[in-house]
Design a protein around this motif. Structure first.
Motif, PDB file in Angstrom:
ATOM      1  N   GLY A  73       0.791  -1.224   0.000  1.00 19.14           N
ATOM      2  CA  GLY A  73       0.000   0.000   0.000  1.00 19.14           C
ATOM      3  C   GLY A  73       0.820   1.268   0.000  1.00 19.14           C
ATOM      4  N   HIS A  74       2.150   1.146  -0.070  1.00 22.48           N
ATOM      5  CA  HIS A  74       2.996   2.335  -0.184  1.00 22.48           C
ATOM      6  C   HIS A  74       3.005   2.823  -1.631  1.00 22.48           C
ATOM      7  CE1 HIS A  74       4.181   1.349   3.833  1.00 22.48           C
ATOM      8  NE2 HIS A  74       4.923   0.306   3.480  1.00 22.48           N
ATOM      9  N   ALA A  75       3.161   4.105  -1.813  1.00 21.79           N
ATOM     10  CA  ALA A  75       3.268   4.680  -3.153  1.00 21.79           C
ATOM     11  C   ALA A  75       4.729   4.563  -3.596  1.00 21.79           C
ATOM     12  CB  ALA A  75       2.824   6.138  -3.146  1.00 21.79           C
ATOM     13  N   VAL A  76       4.981   3.740  -4.602  1.00 24.75           N
ATOM     14  CA  VAL A  76       6.347   3.422  -5.008  1.00 24.75           C
ATOM     15  C   VAL A  76       6.629   3.996  -6.393  1.00 24.75           C
ATOM     16  CG1 VAL A  76       8.007   1.574  -5.464  1.00 24.75           C
ATOM     17  CG2 VAL A  76       6.284   1.302  -3.652  1.00 24.75           C
ATOM     18  N   THR A  77       7.759   4.672  -6.509  1.00 24.39           N
ATOM     19  CA  THR A  77       8.258   5.136  -7.802  1.00 24.39           C
ATOM     20  C   THR A  77       9.616   4.492  -8.049  1.00 24.39           C
ATOM     21  OG1 THR A  77       7.123   7.263  -7.596  1.00 24.39           O
ATOM     22  CG2 THR A  77       8.901   7.118  -9.217  1.00 24.39           C
ATOM     23  N   VAL A  78       9.762   3.879  -9.209  1.00 20.27           N
ATOM     24  CA  VAL A  78      11.021   3.235  -9.590  1.00 20.27           C
ATOM     25  C   VAL A  78      11.727   4.120 -10.605  1.00 20.27           C
ATOM     26  CG1 VAL A  78      12.103   1.188 -10.599  1.00 20.27           C
ATOM     27  CG2 VAL A  78      10.036   0.958  -9.195  1.00 20.27           C
ATOM     28  N   PHE A  79      12.977   4.477 -10.310  1.00 26.12           N
ATOM     29  CA  PHE A  79      13.772   5.311 -11.194  1.00 26.12           C
ATOM     30  C   PHE A  79      14.787   4.438 -11.933  1.00 26.12           C
ATOM     31  CE2 PHE A  79      12.179   8.106  -7.930  1.00 26.12           C
ATOM     32  CZ  PHE A  79      11.871   9.278  -8.602  1.00 26.12           C
ATOM     33  N   GLU A  80      14.840   4.581 -13.248  1.00 26.29           N
ATOM     34  CA  GLU A  80      15.745   3.792 -14.085  1.00 26.29           C
ATOM     35  C   GLU A  80      16.461   4.715 -15.070  1.00 26.29           C
ATOM     36  OE1 GLU A  80      18.051   1.584 -15.977  1.00 26.29           O
ATOM     37  OE2 GLU A  80      16.873   0.528 -14.437  1.00 26.29           O
ATOM     38  N   ARG A  81      17.783   4.633 -15.116  1.00 25.93           N
ATOM     39  CA  ARG A  81      18.526   5.526 -16.005  1.00 25.93           C
ATOM     40  C   ARG A  81      18.422   5.132 -17.481  1.00 25.93           C
ATOM     41  NH1 ARG A  81      24.852   4.054 -14.517  1.00 25.93           N
ATOM     42  NH2 ARG A  81      24.769   1.831 -15.081  1.00 25.93           N
ATOM     43  N   ALA A  82      18.167   3.872 -17.783  1.00 30.02           N
ATOM     44  CA  ALA A  82      18.022   3.428 -19.164  1.00 30.02           C
ATOM     45  C   ALA A  82      16.659   3.842 -19.719  1.00 30.02           C
ATOM     46  CB  ALA A  82      18.208   1.919 -19.264  1.00 30.02           C
ATOM     47  N   ASP A  83      16.466   3.578 -21.009  1.00 26.95           N
ATOM     48  CA  ASP A  83      15.214   3.984 -21.655  1.00 26.95           C
ATOM     49  C   ASP A  83      14.081   2.997 -21.433  1.00 26.95           C
ATOM     50  OD1 ASP A  83      16.487   2.049 -23.180  1.00 26.95           O
ATOM     51  OD2 ASP A  83      15.693   2.808 -25.082  1.00 26.95           O
ATOM     52  N   ARG A  84      14.406   1.807 -20.889  1.00 30.53           N
ATOM     53  CA  ARG A  84      13.394   0.797 -20.601  1.00 30.53           C
ATOM     54  C   ARG A  84      13.622   0.247 -19.200  1.00 30.53           C
ATOM     55  NH1 ARG A  84      14.736  -0.174 -26.100  1.00 30.53           N
ATOM     56  NH2 ARG A  84      12.909  -0.326 -27.502  1.00 30.53           N
ATOM     57  N   PRO A  85      12.552  -0.076 -18.466  1.00 35.88           N
ATOM     58  CA  PRO A  85      12.741  -0.706 -17.154  1.00 35.88           C
ATOM     59  C   PRO A  85      13.244  -2.141 -17.310  1.00 35.88           C
ATOM     60  CG  PRO A  85      10.518   0.216 -17.393  1.00 35.88           C
ATOM     61  CD  PRO A  85      11.128   0.186 -18.750  1.00 35.88           C
ATOM     62  N   GLY A  86      13.864  -2.645 -16.261  1.00 35.30           N
ATOM     63  CA  GLY A  86      14.303  -4.037 -16.247  1.00 35.30           C
ATOM     64  C   GLY A  86      15.745  -4.228 -15.854  1.00 35.30           C
ATOM     65  N   GLY A  87      16.566  -3.181 -15.995  1.00 35.39           N
ATOM     66  CA  GLY A  87      17.963  -3.286 -15.581  1.00 35.39           C
ATOM     67  C   GLY A  87      18.660  -4.461 -16.238  1.00 35.39           C
ATOM     68  N   LEU A  88      19.285  -5.288 -15.410  1.00 34.87           N
ATOM     69  CA  LEU A  88      19.980  -6.488 -15.880  1.00 34.87           C
ATOM     70  C   LEU A  88      19.067  -7.380 -16.711  1.00 34.87           C
ATOM     71  CD1 LEU A  88      22.382  -8.666 -15.475  1.00 34.87           C
ATOM     72  CD2 LEU A  88      20.997  -9.480 -13.580  1.00 34.87           C
ATOM     73  N   LEU A  89      17.808  -7.488 -16.313  1.00 35.58           N
ATOM     74  CA  LEU A  89      16.873  -8.359 -17.022  1.00 35.58           C
ATOM     75  C   LEU A  89      16.624  -7.868 -18.444  1.00 35.58           C
ATOM     76  CD1 LEU A  89      14.313  -8.647 -14.107  1.00 35.58           C
ATOM     77  CD2 LEU A  89      15.895 -10.453 -14.828  1.00 35.58           C
ATOM     78  N   MET A  90      16.619  -6.555 -18.625  1.00 31.64           N
ATOM     79  CA  MET A  90      16.344  -5.984 -19.942  1.00 31.64           C
ATOM     80  C   MET A  90      17.589  -5.965 -20.818  1.00 31.64           C
ATOM     81  SD  MET A  90      14.315  -4.687 -22.168  1.00 31.64           S
ATOM     82  CE  MET A  90      12.810  -4.516 -21.216  1.00 31.64           C
ATOM     83  N   TYR A  91      18.690  -5.454 -20.290  1.00 33.57           N
ATOM     84  CA  TYR A  91      19.849  -5.213 -21.140  1.00 33.57           C
ATOM     85  C   TYR A  91      21.073  -6.053 -20.802  1.00 33.57           C
ATOM     86  CZ  TYR A  91      17.595  -1.212 -23.382  1.00 33.57           C
ATOM     87  OH  TYR A  91      16.762  -0.411 -24.120  1.00 33.57           O
ATOM     88  N   GLY A  92      21.079  -6.762 -19.694  1.00 37.47           N
ATOM     89  CA  GLY A  92      22.253  -7.559 -19.336  1.00 37.47           C
ATOM     90  C   GLY A  92      22.159  -9.007 -19.771  1.00 37.47           C
ATOM     91  N   ILE A  93      20.933  -9.497 -19.994  1.00 38.42           N
ATOM     92  CA  ILE A  93      20.698 -10.894 -20.380  1.00 38.42           C
ATOM     93  C   ILE A  93      20.195 -10.905 -21.811  1.00 38.42           C
ATOM     94  CG2 ILE A  93      19.359 -12.974 -19.896  1.00 38.42           C
ATOM     95  CD1 ILE A  93      19.184 -12.038 -16.977  1.00 38.42           C
ATOM     96  N   PRO A  94      20.844 -11.651 -22.717  1.00 36.27           N
ATOM     97  CA  PRO A  94      20.420 -11.641 -24.125  1.00 36.27           C
ATOM     98  C   PRO A  94      18.987 -12.123 -24.315  1.00 36.27           C
ATOM     99  CG  PRO A  94      22.596 -12.643 -23.889  1.00 36.27           C
ATOM    100  CD  PRO A  94      22.038 -12.474 -22.503  1.00 36.27           C
ATOM    101  N   ASN A  95      18.411 -11.694 -25.425  1.00 38.62           N
ATOM    102  CA  ASN A  95      17.013 -11.999 -25.723  1.00 38.62           C
ATOM    103  C   ASN A  95      16.757 -13.491 -25.853  1.00 38.62           C
ATOM    104  OD1 ASN A  95      14.476 -10.391 -26.370  1.00 38.62           O
ATOM    105  ND2 ASN A  95      14.497 -11.827 -28.084  1.00 38.62           N
ATOM    106  N   MET A  96      17.752 -14.263 -26.342  1.00 38.43           N
ATOM    107  CA  MET A  96      17.521 -15.700 -26.531  1.00 38.43           C
ATOM    108  C   MET A  96      17.459 -16.448 -25.212  1.00 38.43           C
ATOM    109  SD  MET A  96      20.561 -14.506 -27.784  1.00 38.43           S
ATOM    110  CE  MET A  96      22.341 -14.672 -27.589  1.00 38.43           C
TER     111      MET A  96
END
Length: 486
Positions: free
Chosen positions: A175-198
């Motif tokens: 129930g807390h109001a949460v804002t996630v800040f991400e420096r990249a253009d898409r959320p996900g961090g390692l999951l988005m850009y550190g792990i290949p799509n395959m």
């Protein structure tokens, strides 16, 4: 748990894999799931263990045995066997926010500790987990559940990797109001850009982020906290801040010839490929291409293997992966008994593909680069290597030159990048991670917490999720005076 004689009646059957020479033509996942009936048989293989090491997360001889999240493995294996996938989903989500991630990229600490694996093949725990969650998504069982009661407290989570997402999901559900800040253009961090799509298709990450947004969590991308937004502003606007920025300070190679082109950190190489793939299906050319090049990769771990697979999909001429350590044994040594994590040689997907295409394992063990060679114009032409002894000392007379037009450094990470910890003024450990008391997540700065690789050093996605959940409990207790988070 499961069928009492299932492990005797049914052989282990993993998800099939597309043939190496076929799958290197694309960047999609290549392990289609089993049908529901075969998945039930795999659930039936779970033994009625007196002590289920698979969910213990215990440290044995310096290594973790079993799941750090303490997933209720025997329970949902039994529910898979009986065909009660909906109830299995409830038990799975009780301890793991993102089974669709761990079911794809976790090294399966649970399976290494499976009692079935003592004298035979372990249960397909990881793939059963993935089968449960994907069945639920397919049948529409995964729906947003915004909190019914709001606490009025505001929390900023810096970083949207697995620890940041897990922390945000737990606090948002509270129930807390949460804002996630991400420096990249898409959320996900390692999951988005550190792990290949395959290994992890990005639609899977986007699907989860969209669900979290529907539950009320706010994502602000393209915001680099510590540069674009000050620590003071965050602390002024939020009741608590959780730093989940990862361990992105790559270990460099300090040898003659390092300065110059065609030498890249693995994380930059992989990120550029994924971003170009998502933006334009690689048509924009905004990535480092290995096409037609002799590629040398420094580092024998998972990231190095990802570079092998990515380079092959680019169309490289050859690929070599250098590893400083000796080759691990093919089977457990007597000094490495079950249920310890098995220190054995693993041939991963990228290495399988290199063997299929080039006829040899790309790994060269006990070898390191001593010099990067360039022509008169500064172009990369090769690397000079030397063999190493077991205690990592150079072997005289073992020098060799390898052709190389693209050199990728996948030698691990030193810890978090300096500017975020510096902006908040938090104390650091000797390994440069953010300092907290043992087993705690509060930093030396009031109202500032930390979790994930930034806190523990480079680690696994499953550990990041565990850290994010644990940090959320501590933040919730700080904000409310008590916590009911698990």
């Amino acid at each position: 748990m499961g069928k009492p004689t299932g492990f005797l009646e049914y052989p282990r059957q993993g998800n099939p894999a597309e043939a190496p020479k076929e799958r290197v033509r694309h960047f999609c996942e290549f392990h289609p799931g089993l049908g529901r009936e075969e998945r039930r048989r795999q659930g039936a293989r779970c033994m009625e263990c007196g002590v289920p090491f698979c969910q213990s997360g215990a440290v044995l001889n310096g290594m973790v045995s079993g799941c750090p999240l303490h997933n209720l493995v025997p329970e949902w294996n039994d529910l898979v066997y009986t065909g009660n996938f909906g109830h299995a989903l409830q038990r799975l989500l009780k301890t793991n926010n993102f089974p669709e991630f761990t079911g794809r990229v976790c090294p399966a600490l649970c399976e290494a500790a499976c009692t079935c694996g003592l004298h035979g093949d372990p249960v397909t725990v990881k793939e059963n987990e993935l089968g449960i969650i994907e069945d639920a998504w397919e049948k529409g069982l995964i729906q947003p559940h915004p909190p019914k009661v709001h606490t009025g407290k505001r929390v900023a989570v810096v970083g949207s990797g697995p620890s940041g997402l897990a922390c945000a999901a737990q606090l948002g559900g509270r129930g807390h109001a949460v804002t996630v800040f991400e420096r990249a253009d898409r959320p996900g961090g390692l999951l988005m850009y550190g792990i290949p799509n395959m290994k992890l298709e990005k639609r899977i990450v986007e699907r989860r982020v969209a669900l979290m947004a529907a539950e009320g969590i706010v994502f602000r991308t393209g915001v680099d906290v510590g540069r674009d937004l000050s620590a003071q502003d965050l602390l002024k606007d939020y009741d608590a801040v959780v730093l989940c920025c990862g361990a992105a300070e790559a270990r460099d190679l300090k040898v003659p010839g390092r300065e110059g082109g065609d030498v890249y950190f693995a994380v930059d190489f992989l990120k550029a490929t994924t971003k170009s793939l998502l933006d334009s299906d690689l048509k924009d050319g905004q990535y480092v291409s290995a096409k037609g090049k002799n590629v040398v990769i420094i580092g024998g771990g998972d990231t190095g293997n990802d570079c092998v697979g990515t380079s092959i999909r680019h169309g490289c001429k050859s690929v070599v992966q250098l590893e400083m350590m000796p080759k691990a044994p093919d089977r457990r040594a007597e000094t490495n008994p079950w249920p310890e994590w098995p220190r054995v040689c693993k041939t991963d997907y990228g290495q399988e593909e290199a063997i299929a295409l080039f006829g040899a394992d790309p790994r060269i063990y006990q070898t390191t680069v001593t010099e990067i060679l360039r022509d008169e114009k500064g172009a990369l032409t090769g690397v000079r290597t030397v063999k190493l002894t077991g205690d990592l000392k150079p072997v005289e007379g073992s020098e060799q030159t390898l052709k190389c037009e693209l050199l990728l450094i996948a030698a691990g990470f030193l810890g978090p990048q300096d500017y975020v910890p510096a902006a908040f003024g938090v104390e650091r450990t000797p390994r440069t991670c953010v300092q907290t008391a043992a087993g705690r997540y509060a930093t030396s700065v009031p109202r500032v917490f930390t979790a994930g690789d930034m806190h523990r050093g480079q680690s696994l996605v499953v550990w990041a999720i565990q850290e994010g959940r644990a940090a959320a409990r501590e933040v919730d207790e700080f904000l409310m005076g008590y916590t009911n988070l698990e």
